[in-house]
Motif scaffolding. Sequence first.
Motif, PDB file in Angstrom:
ATOM      1  N   PHE A  77       8.464  -1.725 -11.634  1.00  0.00           N
ATOM      2  CA  PHE A  77       7.405  -1.140 -12.035  1.00  0.00           C
ATOM      3  C   PHE A  77       6.187  -1.797 -11.597  1.00  0.00           C
ATOM      4  CE2 PHE A  77       5.417  -2.951 -15.638  1.00  0.00           C
ATOM      5  CZ  PHE A  77       6.440  -4.200 -15.966  1.00  0.00           C
ATOM      6  N   LEU A  79       2.400  -3.181 -12.719  1.00  0.00           N
ATOM      7  CA  LEU A  79       1.912  -3.791 -13.895  1.00  0.00           C
ATOM      8  C   LEU A  79       0.455  -2.761 -14.176  1.00  0.00           C
ATOM      9  CD1 LEU A  79       1.853  -7.387 -14.220  1.00  0.00           C
ATOM     10  CD2 LEU A  79       2.532  -5.894 -15.573  1.00  0.00           C
ATOM     11  N   GLN A  80      -0.234  -2.618 -13.056  1.00  0.00           N
ATOM     12  CA  GLN A  80      -1.495  -1.726 -13.161  1.00  0.00           C
ATOM     13  C   GLN A  80      -1.527  -0.201 -13.391  1.00  0.00           C
ATOM     14  OE1 GLN A  80      -3.744  -3.553 -14.105  1.00  0.00           O
ATOM     15  NE2 GLN A  80      -3.282  -5.312 -13.645  1.00  0.00           N
ATOM     16  N   SER A  85       3.955   2.838 -17.224  1.00  0.00           N
ATOM     17  CA  SER A  85       4.376   2.325 -18.473  1.00  0.00           C
ATOM     18  C   SER A  85       4.773   3.341 -19.397  1.00  0.00           C
ATOM     19  CB  SER A  85       2.756   1.772 -19.142  1.00  0.00           C
ATOM     20  OG  SER A  85       2.331   0.917 -18.526  1.00  0.00           O
ATOM     21  N   LEU A 104      13.353  -5.919 -16.683  1.00  0.00           N
ATOM     22  CA  LEU A 104      12.194  -5.471 -16.197  1.00  0.00           C
ATOM     23  C   LEU A 104      11.580  -6.445 -15.070  1.00  0.00           C
ATOM     24  CD1 LEU A 104       9.955  -4.460 -19.140  1.00  0.00           C
ATOM     25  CD2 LEU A 104      11.263  -2.768 -17.410  1.00  0.00           C
ATOM     26  N   SER A 105      11.023  -5.971 -13.737  1.00  0.00           N
ATOM     27  CA  SER A 105      10.673  -7.000 -13.006  1.00  0.00           C
ATOM     28  C   SER A 105       9.422  -6.350 -12.306  1.00  0.00           C
ATOM     29  CB  SER A 105      11.736  -7.227 -11.677  1.00  0.00           C
ATOM     30  OG  SER A 105      11.174  -8.061 -11.022  1.00  0.00           O
ATOM     31  N   ALA A 106       8.467  -7.094 -12.669  1.00  0.00           N
ATOM     32  CA  ALA A 106       6.966  -6.305 -12.204  1.00  0.00           C
ATOM     33  C   ALA A 106       6.476  -6.643 -10.870  1.00  0.00           C
ATOM     34  CB  ALA A 106       6.051  -6.900 -13.374  1.00  0.00           C
ATOM     35  N   ALA A 108       3.192  -7.289  -8.928  1.00  0.00           N
ATOM     36  CA  ALA A 108       1.716  -7.791  -9.424  1.00  0.00           C
ATOM     37  C   ALA A 108       1.255  -8.160  -8.166  1.00  0.00           C
ATOM     38  CB  ALA A 108       1.716  -8.470 -10.643  1.00  0.00           C
ATOM     39  N   ALA A 109      -0.156  -8.662  -8.283  1.00  0.00           N
ATOM     40  CA  ALA A 109      -0.956  -9.516  -7.125  1.00  0.00           C
ATOM     41  C   ALA A 109      -0.018 -10.690  -7.065  1.00  0.00           C
ATOM     42  CB  ALA A 109      -2.153  -9.618  -7.574  1.00  0.00           C
ATOM     43  N   ARG A 111       3.078 -10.908  -6.084  1.00  0.00           N
ATOM     44  CA  ARG A 111       4.415 -10.588  -6.488  1.00  0.00           C
ATOM     45  C   ARG A 111       4.825  -9.594  -5.588  1.00  0.00           C
ATOM     46  NH1 ARG A 111       8.424  -9.799 -10.488  1.00  0.00           N
ATOM     47  NH2 ARG A 111       9.905 -11.479 -10.500  1.00  0.00           N
ATOM     48  N   ARG A 115      10.237  -9.634  -3.798  1.00  0.00           N
ATOM     49  CA  ARG A 115      10.461 -10.500  -4.952  1.00  0.00           C
ATOM     50  C   ARG A 115      10.965  -9.929  -6.346  1.00  0.00           C
ATOM     51  NH1 ARG A 115       7.486 -15.115  -5.325  1.00  0.00           N
ATOM     52  NH2 ARG A 115       7.949 -16.293  -7.068  1.00  0.00           N
ATOM     53  N   ASP A 118      14.397  -8.827  -5.657  1.00  0.00           N
ATOM     54  CA  ASP A 118      15.203 -10.036  -5.311  1.00  0.00           C
ATOM     55  C   ASP A 118      15.852 -10.525  -6.767  1.00  0.00           C
ATOM     56  OD1 ASP A 118      15.649  -9.949  -2.699  1.00  0.00           O
ATOM     57  OD2 ASP A 118      14.185 -11.736  -2.354  1.00  0.00           O
ATOM     58  N   GLU A 229      -9.848   5.151 -10.289  1.00  0.00           N
ATOM     59  CA  GLU A 229     -11.291   5.844 -10.707  1.00  0.00           C
ATOM     60  C   GLU A 229     -12.098   5.695  -9.671  1.00  0.00           C
ATOM     61  OE1 GLU A 229      -9.294   3.526 -12.685  1.00  0.00           O
ATOM     62  OE2 GLU A 229      -8.894   4.351 -14.653  1.00  0.00           O
ATOM     63  N   GLU A 230     -12.153   4.487  -8.984  1.00  0.00           N
ATOM     64  CA  GLU A 230     -13.201   4.282  -7.983  1.00  0.00           C
ATOM     65  C   GLU A 230     -13.162   5.323  -6.988  1.00  0.00           C
ATOM     66  OE1 GLU A 230     -14.864  -0.171  -7.786  1.00  0.00           O
ATOM     67  OE2 GLU A 230     -12.709   0.111  -7.756  1.00  0.00           O
TER      68      GLU A 230
ATOM     69  N   LEU B  79       3.588  -2.057 -23.829  1.00  0.00           N
ATOM     70  CA  LEU B  79       3.623  -1.313 -22.585  1.00  0.00           C
ATOM     71  C   LEU B  79       2.217  -0.568 -22.450  1.00  0.00           C
ATOM     72  CD1 LEU B  79       6.879   0.637 -22.282  1.00  0.00           C
ATOM     73  CD2 LEU B  79       5.548  -0.941 -20.387  1.00  0.00           C
ATOM     74  N   GLU B  89       0.195 -10.675 -15.280  1.00  0.00           N
ATOM     75  CA  GLU B  89       0.081 -10.921 -13.994  1.00  0.00           C
ATOM     76  C   GLU B  89      -0.489 -12.659 -13.933  1.00  0.00           C
ATOM     77  OE1 GLU B  89      -2.221  -8.677 -10.409  1.00  0.00           O
ATOM     78  OE2 GLU B  89      -1.587  -7.686 -12.286  1.00  0.00           O
ATOM     79  N   TYR B  92       2.748 -14.472 -14.692  1.00  0.00           N
ATOM     80  CA  TYR B  92       3.928 -14.676 -13.480  1.00  0.00           C
ATOM     81  C   TYR B  92       2.987 -15.756 -12.462  1.00  0.00           C
ATOM     82  CZ  TYR B  92       6.836 -10.627 -13.811  1.00  0.00           C
ATOM     83  OH  TYR B  92       7.828  -9.857 -14.236  1.00  0.00           O
ATOM     84  N   HIS B 290     -18.475   2.691 -11.361  1.00  0.00           N
ATOM     85  CA  HIS B 290     -19.164   3.876 -12.070  1.00  0.00           C
ATOM     86  C   HIS B 290     -19.274   3.560 -13.657  1.00  0.00           C
ATOM     87  CE1 HIS B 290     -15.081   4.756 -12.499  1.00  0.00           C
ATOM     88  NE2 HIS B 290     -15.160   5.575 -13.364  1.00  0.00           N
TER      89      HIS B 290
END
Lengths: 341, 341
Positions: A77, A79-80, A85, A104-106, A108-109, A111, A115, A118, A229-230, B79, B89, B92, B290
């Motif tokens: 999944f 993270l952000q 979630s 679970l394996s996240a 992320a930046a 990662r 990875r 794996d 959002e941006e 979560l 993050e 890790y 924003h």
Amino acid sequence: MPPTPAVPHGKRPTLADVAARAGVSTALVSIVMRDAKGAGAATRERVLQAAQEIGYRPDTRARLLRSHRSHLLGVQFGLQHPFHSDLLEGVYAVAEPAGYQIALSAVAAGRGEQRATDTLLADRCEALILLGPQAPAARLAELAAQLPVVSVARRLRGSAPGVEVVRTADDEGARQAVDHLVALGHRDIAHIDGGRAPGAADRRRGYRTAMSRHGLADRVRVLPGGLTEEDGAAGARALLDAAPRPTAVLAFNDRSATGVLDTLLRARVPVPDEISVIGFDDSHLARLAHINLTTVGQDIPRLAELAVGRAIARLEGERIPDGEAVVAPRLVIRGTTAEPA
Amino acid sequence: MPPTPAVPHGKRPTLADVAARAGVSTALVSIVMRDAKGAGAATRERVLQAAQEIGYRPDTRARLLRSHRSHLLGVQFGLQHPFHSDLLEGVYAVAEPAGYQIALSAVAAGRGEQRATDTLLADRCEALILLGPQAPAARLAELAAQLPVVSVARRLRGSAPGVEVVRTADDEGARQAVDHLVALGHRDIAHIDGGRAPGAADRRRGYRTAMSRHGLADRVRVLPGGLTEEDGAAGARALLDAAPRPTAVLAFNDRSATGVLDTLLRARVPVPDEISVIGFDDSHLARLAHINLTTVGQDIPRLAELAVGRAIARLEGERIPDGEAVVAPRLVIRGTTAEPA
DNA sequence: CTCGTTCCCTAGAACGTTCTAGTAGCTGGA
DNA sequence: TCCAGCTACTAGAACGTTCTAGGGAACGAG
């Protein structure tokens, strides 16, 4: 009153310790711990007592090593992503009662998905559930050659054979949104899309088709967006400059819609009086009283249930209906849509 | 071009398979896979080749079973908390380079902290990192008796001996926020608090003390809140009815602040012209163009680094400085604060 | 030529569990 | 009396890895 563990650190008690204390064999302790049959009531009691006393906990890794089945589902999944979630919550709720554990394996930046998968493979997961995977189809196919793989929300048109797909009917969702707006009397309906995000292409197509079906092909306006959002805010700014200014906008998801709402509020453009806004997902965000967003709801519990169900079915050799599992979306009408001024 | 695995399903290749193919012993293959010394260059090459060909992957569970160290850190997180995602993050990023793997266990609806930590223990984690744990101190103490435990963001005043605490100086953060507002000329500064959330008590105290120090004790106004957008929105509504209406408000966190902003925008109260708003955390949310929220930044990478560092230090028997690890917050001034009208 | 060292490699035990194959003791039916 | 069929239990192998001990070959020093 928690029982004081006999061994403070490092050496945790094992089956053998319990067996010694209860005066039985390790095999019997194993039987008792698994609640399997083959032990007398009195002995069972004695063993449980001994286990309790020394604070014994079974070692899942050793357990999985021995038994050829691991009953472990690997879930990748992001993270952000709040949407992930929510899905995870559903996954836990379905998997644990069915006797499967979740690893679970996240992503992320720093990662990546490679990875993440794996480590899941190294942990001996029996099947993989990937939430909104972005990896190339070839990689997914490679994984699917090794074990059952379920892709949630990412459509794969035959490019990764063997991968199960569970998703929402995104095009249908976009259609429902457009229908709702048209029924309210809107004609200038724009779409701030999701770029290359999973599902974005289908939502874009659904929007276009629905517009055409209402004879509004010439009013189609797709603004480039994304899933944050941006992205929504940027789309909204572009929208305000447009002439004629649309009276309604369908955002790619709830996060994007929040960005749109915020930009419009800032620009003193009343919602829904001057512009109606629709999101997608029906995440927690949309339900908040002060956001109160009309949105295309994804049936998250159902998606989770199907994903886990397909993974388990594949593992247990059950027959699975061919093709993707597509879940119907449902428009949730709240406060950000109304008749045009 | 992914190598086609020799064995399609179920039976994954083992050390023995690689050994047979390369014509060496399993021990040697183990040496090569671990990149340990004790193998010749040519053989090393041959073994790697063989492993590659049959798609061998080491089985971490068996590996951990054998070696008495597991090098596995268990992390419990919520979560639904974006702040936890950010922390993860960082966790890790620090743990993996240090040679530790991460096992995640989520707290979700229907899956409490007890369940979460139980699975981590069963997985043979060497230490536990708990993000914002809410469990009773007695439970934490019980865990700490078994293995090193680090509590992030939750303060424990000696009620759970043996638990390492890593947190932000919440009172100091609140002080910085108040100082900033006072420097701008504000005097009527309200605080929408976090109720019983971790850190809430300290932020409340920091706010009160700072107000007193500026001679504004009689202007102190604490509104009951929480950690969600809705809590912030509710607080903001109460605020608008107040007389005299405060010219600035410090929210418990960024989520709460977002709720405040939204309510104020809706009520056509310009921010920061009529009311200044400050959040807490400096999460992704606050940085969005924003939203552009002035906020008390928590040093998330540093918190993660300290948490992992303490866990590892405890495991490796290093001397740890006594007491909590307290990280300094830093006010991030953006667009939601200005001089009062 | 012999001895120690070093390098590469292997056999076999160990980790904590489950599984297979059995043993011992009982009950009950012919 | 005998044996079939249970129940309660145990010994020992197995899972896939790492670790400990050591073996053999090559090499340099004496």
